[in-house]
Design an enzyme around this catalytic site. Sequence first.
Site, short mmCIF file in Angstrom:
data_model
loop_
_atom_site.label_atom_id
_atom_site.label_comp_id
_atom_site.label_asym_id
_atom_site.label_seq_id
_atom_site.Cartn_x
_atom_site.Cartn_y
_atom_site.Cartn_z
N LYS A 169 0.89 -1.17 0.00
CA LYS A 169 0.00 0.00 0.00
C LYS A 169 0.92 1.21 0.00
CE LYS A 169 -1.82 3.14 1.85
NZ LYS A 169 -1.60 4.53 1.37
N GLY A 200 -4.44 3.53 -2.64
CA GLY A 200 -5.60 3.96 -1.85
C GLY A 200 -5.18 4.74 -0.64
N GLY A 202 -4.81 5.71 3.42
CA GLY A 202 -4.34 4.96 4.58
C GLY A 202 -5.45 4.42 5.45
N VAL A 205 -7.45 1.46 2.66
CA VAL A 205 -6.65 0.29 2.25
C VAL A 205 -5.64 -0.07 3.34
CG1 VAL A 205 -5.05 -0.60 0.52
CG2 VAL A 205 -6.98 0.80 -0.19
N GLY A 206 -4.97 0.94 3.88
CA GLY A 206 -3.99 0.69 4.94
C GLY A 206 -4.64 0.06 6.15
N GLU A 244 9.03 2.10 10.91
CA GLU A 244 10.11 3.06 10.62
C GLU A 244 9.45 4.43 10.62
OE1 GLU A 244 13.28 2.41 10.26
OE2 GLU A 244 13.18 0.24 10.24
N CYS A 278 13.38 11.52 6.73
CA CYS A 278 13.19 11.15 8.14
C CYS A 278 14.49 11.28 8.93
CB CYS A 278 12.68 9.72 8.21
SG CYS A 278 13.71 8.56 7.28
N GLU A 378 8.87 17.07 14.46
CA GLU A 378 9.42 16.83 13.12
C GLU A 378 8.73 17.79 12.15
OE1 GLU A 378 8.28 13.24 10.96
OE2 GLU A 378 10.39 12.91 10.53
P1 NAD Z 1 2.05 9.04 6.89
O1 NAD Z 1 2.22 8.41 8.22
O2 NAD Z 1 1.03 10.10 6.74
O3 NAD Z 1 1.69 7.94 5.79
C1 NAD Z 1 2.52 6.82 5.56
C2 NAD Z 1 1.69 5.74 4.89
O4 NAD Z 1 0.71 5.29 5.81
C3 NAD Z 1 0.93 6.21 3.65
O5 NAD Z 1 0.91 5.19 2.71
C4 NAD Z 1 -0.47 6.45 4.20
O6 NAD Z 1 -1.48 6.36 3.22
C5 NAD Z 1 -0.58 5.31 5.22
N1 NAD Z 1 -1.59 5.49 6.27
C6 NAD Z 1 -2.13 6.66 6.71
N2 NAD Z 1 -3.05 6.39 7.66
C7 NAD Z 1 -3.08 5.04 7.84
C8 NAD Z 1 -3.82 4.16 8.68
N3 NAD Z 1 -4.74 4.61 9.53
N4 NAD Z 1 -3.58 2.83 8.60
C9 NAD Z 1 -2.64 2.35 7.75
N5 NAD Z 1 -1.94 3.14 6.91
C10 NAD Z 1 -2.12 4.47 6.96
O7 NAD Z 1 3.50 9.56 6.46
P2 NAD Z 1 3.89 10.39 5.16
O8 NAD Z 1 3.38 11.80 5.34
O9 NAD Z 1 3.51 9.62 3.95
O10 NAD Z 1 5.49 10.36 5.26
C11 NAD Z 1 6.21 11.22 6.06
C12 NAD Z 1 6.57 10.57 7.38
O11 NAD Z 1 7.25 9.35 7.15
C13 NAD Z 1 7.50 11.39 8.24
O12 NAD Z 1 7.09 11.38 9.57
C14 NAD Z 1 8.83 10.69 8.10
O13 NAD Z 1 9.73 10.88 9.17
C15 NAD Z 1 8.41 9.26 7.98
N6 NAD Z 1 9.46 8.48 7.34
C16 NAD Z 1 10.19 7.62 8.12
C17 NAD Z 1 11.23 6.88 7.54
C18 NAD Z 1 12.07 5.92 8.37
O14 NAD Z 1 12.77 5.08 7.78
N7 NAD Z 1 12.06 5.99 9.67
C19 NAD Z 1 11.50 7.02 6.19
C20 NAD Z 1 10.74 7.89 5.43
C21 NAD Z 1 9.70 8.62 6.02
#
Ligand code: NAD
Length: 474
Positions: A169, A200, A202, A205-206, A244, A278, A378
């Site tokens: 996803k 989709g 989060g 689909v998530g 992560e 990140c 962050e």
């Molecule tokens: P996000 O948490 O908003 O979304 C990440 C993913 O989760 C997306 O695919 C989103 O659609 C999905 N998602 C959202 N709500 C969900 C739910 N309720 N259930 C399941 N899935 C769900 O993050 P973002 O804005 O896409 O990315 C930025 C963030 O990612 C930052 O906080 C960054 O630090 C982190 N990040 C961490 C690493 C690492 O390796 N630690 C690497 C890259 C990014």
Amino acid sequence: MKVIKQHYINGRFVDSHGTETLDIVNPTNKTVIARLTLGDEQDARDAIGAAKAAFQTYSKTSIEERKDYLQRLHDAIAARTDEHIAVRTEEYGGVARHNRFSIEGAAKIFLNMKKTLDEVPFVKKVGQAKVTLKPVGVAGLITPWNSAIFMVCNKLAPALAAGCTVVIKPSELSAMQIQLLMECIDSAGVPPGVINVVNGLGHVVGNELTTHPDVAKVSFTGSTIVGKTVMRNAAETMKRVTLELGGKSAHIILDDADIDQAAEFVLSAGFMNNGQACISGTRILVPEHKLEAIKAAFLRAMPKWKVGNPTEDDIVLGPLVTEKQFNRVQGYIQKGIDEGAEILAGGVGQPKGLEAGFFTKPTIFVNVTNDMTIAREEIFGPVLSVITYKDDGDAVRIANDSAYGLQGWISTTNLQRGQALADQIEAGVVMVNQVFNLFDEAGAPAGGVKQSGIGREFGTYGLSSYLEPQAVFF
Ligand code: NAD
């Protein structure tokens, strides 16, 4: 305008059941470049069903067969490197400096994982027992937008190496990049159902992936707040989780550092990937008595950080990914000013002449204290906070005074001193005098402590998170 309305399920491109759409906007000029039809719960369930069926045979494949699939995936992605780079620039705003690293790195993960397979004893004798490492089952892989292809590949490679089948996803904001990846996956000839991709939202689909009883493991990369939801959801069916998450990493400039080199390093580690990384070092800890000299070094180094159209070769900072992200970053810059920090470079508003896209000014704050919002949360944009420290112990105390623990950064001319300090930093990875070494073929682990996550990726550490040991006594 591109229309994307298909998922990749059971070895075929299939139309989405969902009807809701999302416009994908080029962040450089705010034009709509694609319309994505979002998947629904049924799409997710179809993909989980396909992965469950494929697991029956794929989980029994030999190591040699899996190595062959990893090689094929590498080849399929690498063959279209330039297309991946072009779409990463168009959809995400990625600049040349980071694009190649991110895409070539993504392909290379499959080769590294091939080597890792040779290092893992899948069957061994432990005392009286025969211990066998078995694939955990269907894995749900949920990824963010900031390095869309890399993040997917970094989960897909160890999952397949372990013998798991997957449902991916990806971020809904990376639909065009993922469309190209799906084509690569399709051309690699992996058996149907082993790799499934559902576009989709989060919470739709998530959410299905994190709650469905037939998903045994979730590997999630994204924000800490969503990571907590994922973990709560996964608990009900006791899924294995790798998380992560976010970071607020400290970059300690030791008092022996070459100040100009340190300034360059700080900006590279802080502004990488348009400031949307990140692992960025965003809290810059400087010795109190060197503050003025370091401020001057930052001002000397800043002109190299040219913001602009990411298709131009000399541009090192592109736009932020969306209007929402732009507003978020602007809000944090204003908050920093309101809380009493002082702008050394950048500030609120847009760079002159770049109002057509989601461009923000790379910003350095000084006079920051570690309790200010800009030092605690962050931001996920090119905004750095300079905080002074009195001695090494004070630097370590400030560095560790954070809810996060993803990465640490150290600038020094004395490697031994840097290493000794690194030992005291609460973070999954510490980089001393270097920006990137994550594709280390030896497979060193990466991941976070505290609220930066659970588990590690890369090498045997990443692979083991998709395996369950079974002990048989006889
Ligand atoms: P996000 O948490 O908003 O979304 C990440 C993913 O989760 C997306 O695919 C989103 O659609 C999905 N998602 C959202 N709500 C969900 C739910 N309720 N259930 C399941 N899935 C769900 O993050 P973002 O804005 O896409 O990315 C930025 C963030 O990612 C930052 O906080 C960054 O630090 C982190 N990040 C961490 C690493 C690492 O390796 N630690 C690497 C890259 C990014």
